[in-house]
Scaffold this motif. Sequence first.
Motif, short mmCIF file in Angstrom:
data_model
loop_
_atom_site.label_atom_id
_atom_site.label_comp_id
_atom_site.label_asym_id
_atom_site.label_seq_id
_atom_site.Cartn_x
_atom_site.Cartn_y
_atom_site.Cartn_z
N LEU A 14 45.28 51.45 41.31
CA LEU A 14 45.07 51.41 39.86
C LEU A 14 43.60 51.11 39.58
O LEU A 14 42.84 50.77 40.49
N GLY A 15 43.21 51.23 38.31
CA GLY A 15 41.80 51.11 37.99
C GLY A 15 41.49 50.18 36.85
O GLY A 15 42.36 49.88 36.01
N THR A 16 40.24 49.73 36.80
CA THR A 16 39.75 48.95 35.67
C THR A 16 39.38 49.84 34.50
O THR A 16 39.08 49.35 33.41
N GLY A 17 39.38 51.16 34.73
CA GLY A 17 39.03 52.11 33.67
C GLY A 17 39.20 53.53 34.16
O GLY A 17 39.65 53.77 35.30
N SER A 18 38.85 54.48 33.32
CA SER A 18 38.88 55.89 33.71
C SER A 18 37.69 56.21 34.59
O SER A 18 36.62 55.60 34.47
N ASP A 19 37.86 57.18 35.48
CA ASP A 19 36.78 57.69 36.32
C ASP A 19 36.10 56.58 37.12
O ASP A 19 34.88 56.54 37.23
N ILE A 172 31.15 49.86 40.34
CA ILE A 172 29.97 49.03 40.16
C ILE A 172 28.80 49.82 39.60
O ILE A 172 27.90 49.26 38.98
N ASP A 173 28.82 51.14 39.77
CA ASP A 173 27.69 51.96 39.31
C ASP A 173 27.55 51.94 37.80
O ASP A 173 26.44 52.08 37.28
N ARG A 174 28.64 51.78 37.09
CA ARG A 174 28.57 51.77 35.62
C ARG A 174 28.21 50.39 35.07
O ARG A 174 28.03 50.23 33.87
N GLY A 176 28.65 45.87 35.11
CA GLY A 176 29.68 44.94 34.63
C GLY A 176 30.88 44.84 35.53
O GLY A 176 32.00 44.64 35.05
N VAL A 177 30.69 44.95 36.85
CA VAL A 177 31.85 45.00 37.74
C VAL A 177 32.61 43.67 37.74
O VAL A 177 33.85 43.67 37.86
N PHE A 178 31.93 42.54 37.57
CA PHE A 178 32.64 41.26 37.55
C PHE A 178 33.53 41.17 36.31
O PHE A 178 34.67 40.72 36.38
N ALA A 179 33.00 41.62 35.18
CA ALA A 179 33.79 41.63 33.95
C ALA A 179 34.94 42.63 34.04
O ALA A 179 36.04 42.38 33.52
N GLN A 180 34.72 43.77 34.70
CA GLN A 180 35.79 44.74 34.89
C GLN A 180 36.99 44.09 35.58
O GLN A 180 38.15 44.22 35.15
N ILE A 181 36.71 43.37 36.67
CA ILE A 181 37.79 42.81 37.49
C ILE A 181 38.43 41.61 36.80
O ILE A 181 39.66 41.55 36.61
N VAL A 182 37.61 40.63 36.41
CA VAL A 182 38.15 39.41 35.81
C VAL A 182 38.78 39.71 34.46
O VAL A 182 39.83 39.18 34.11
N GLY A 183 38.16 40.60 33.69
CA GLY A 183 38.70 40.96 32.38
C GLY A 183 40.04 41.68 32.49
O GLY A 183 40.95 41.44 31.69
#
Length: 506
Positions: A14-19, A172-174, A176-183
């Motif tokens: 699963l993903g933190t977002g699209s693409d 991580i390229d886009r 905010g990777v920490f916020a992606q995961i924790v959020g």
Amino acid sequence: MSAEIKQAKCIAVLGTGSDVGKSVIATALCRIFSDRGYKVAPYKAQNMSNNSGVTPEGLEMGRAQIVQAEAARIAPHVDMNPVLLKPVTQIGSQVVLLGKVHKDLSAAQYHREKEKLWDTACGALDRLRAPNDVVVLEGAGSCAEVNLMARDIVNLKMAAYAKAPVILTADIDRGGVFAQIVGTLACLNKAEQDLIAGFVINRFRGDIALFKEGVEWIKKKTGKPVFGVLPWINHHIPNEDSVVIERPEAKTDPVKTPTVLVVRTPHISNFTDFDALFQVGGLAVDFVEHPIDLSAYKAIILPGSKSTRSDLFWLVKTGWASKIQAYVKNGGHVLGICGGYQMLGTKVRDPEGLEGPPGDTDGLGLLLLETVLKAPKTTTISRFEWDGIPGLGYEIHMGRTAGADRIALGKKSNDGLLRVKERNQQACTEFDGAVANSGRVMGTYMHGFFDSVPILKKWLSLLGLNELEPPEFCGPQGRDRQYDTLARHFEKYVDVAAIVKVTNID
């Protein structure tokens, strides 16, 4: 005492977002499990994409799961993608159930049918689990869209049904990777959080050692492992989504570099038809939305379309139509594929209103052909020849295209660009497509037209580009090598043993 029914273990990506790379990571896992001797199958309960393909049975499914089936070294089957949504408007989609067109539904109508769709999806997964050792589930978009989760059938609800540990993928390229995961975790309830087994951080650029502290922070903050940090890899594996078509603009100076322009129509479909062109050494490919000067381009391509008449209207309204017509008049080469082929003719007739209100739409008039849109949908895997050169492609389209006289008599074209030798494993002697007398305007229904290196070379030679170097392999052979490359890349940077352990496959 009855024998226990075998059920494959499942793992969900699963993903933190699209693409964020879910499809590619699922593809890597399919090849890795296959390499290790497991019987593995991909699965995505619901796909939303106009990038579809055809199974050996002549049924339609999302191309991402076809790719993953190839990586797993098995034939694609509609149980791998039981629900396919093909957007036709901003608020509605054609719904394909188990490979066959169900109906067009608005978003609201679709949600009212969710119970039926859920049952269909669960049944497909149950059937897949019986003959396999492991099933790799792929999610859609973000798994934490709180306004949609109650009606979601593809992410955490399906992972819970399958008792599948979840690999949460972040990009991580886009940024905010920490916020992606924790959020993402913060949006989930305790039971949903418990499904998350760990994380894969995708598309890292630079010195991976510099992210060691970041990995430790994520572990400490979440209490869950980071299975790995994947460096960016420039693979040639077809994506379900593509930044190329989402950010359509001229990126190349066609005066300096031989360039092919693909018109990015609003309802573009099957953009993976052009993946082989990206692998030609010395050739640039630009997807372009707004009309520009075409004079220096080596060829213009009109791609497939989910709504041919609407895209034709758009071509005229934006000025593309007149620019393409002038380009041909001045000696330019144009290729239309599927819906793009239909647009090259003189008329597209829709007497049954399959694409909206019944009626006729004028085509570009570059081929003396008419199209009548008519159900049922043609879905075939087809073997063909172009001037004796063999190719393998697939057809997904509504309607019939031929000269006006033959259309009026209800007959197919008796000549064309390609000679079709086989459809869905049944021998035939038919024709597909057309070519103008000048030889510079061609059209075909055949997706995967460029997936044969000799055919790709022949087309490049027509453009006067004999000096360019096509890839050694493209199409299925080329993709198979890419799956191996991706799997070795994944194994180098990701703790596969830990993923196998949480899958509990042994």
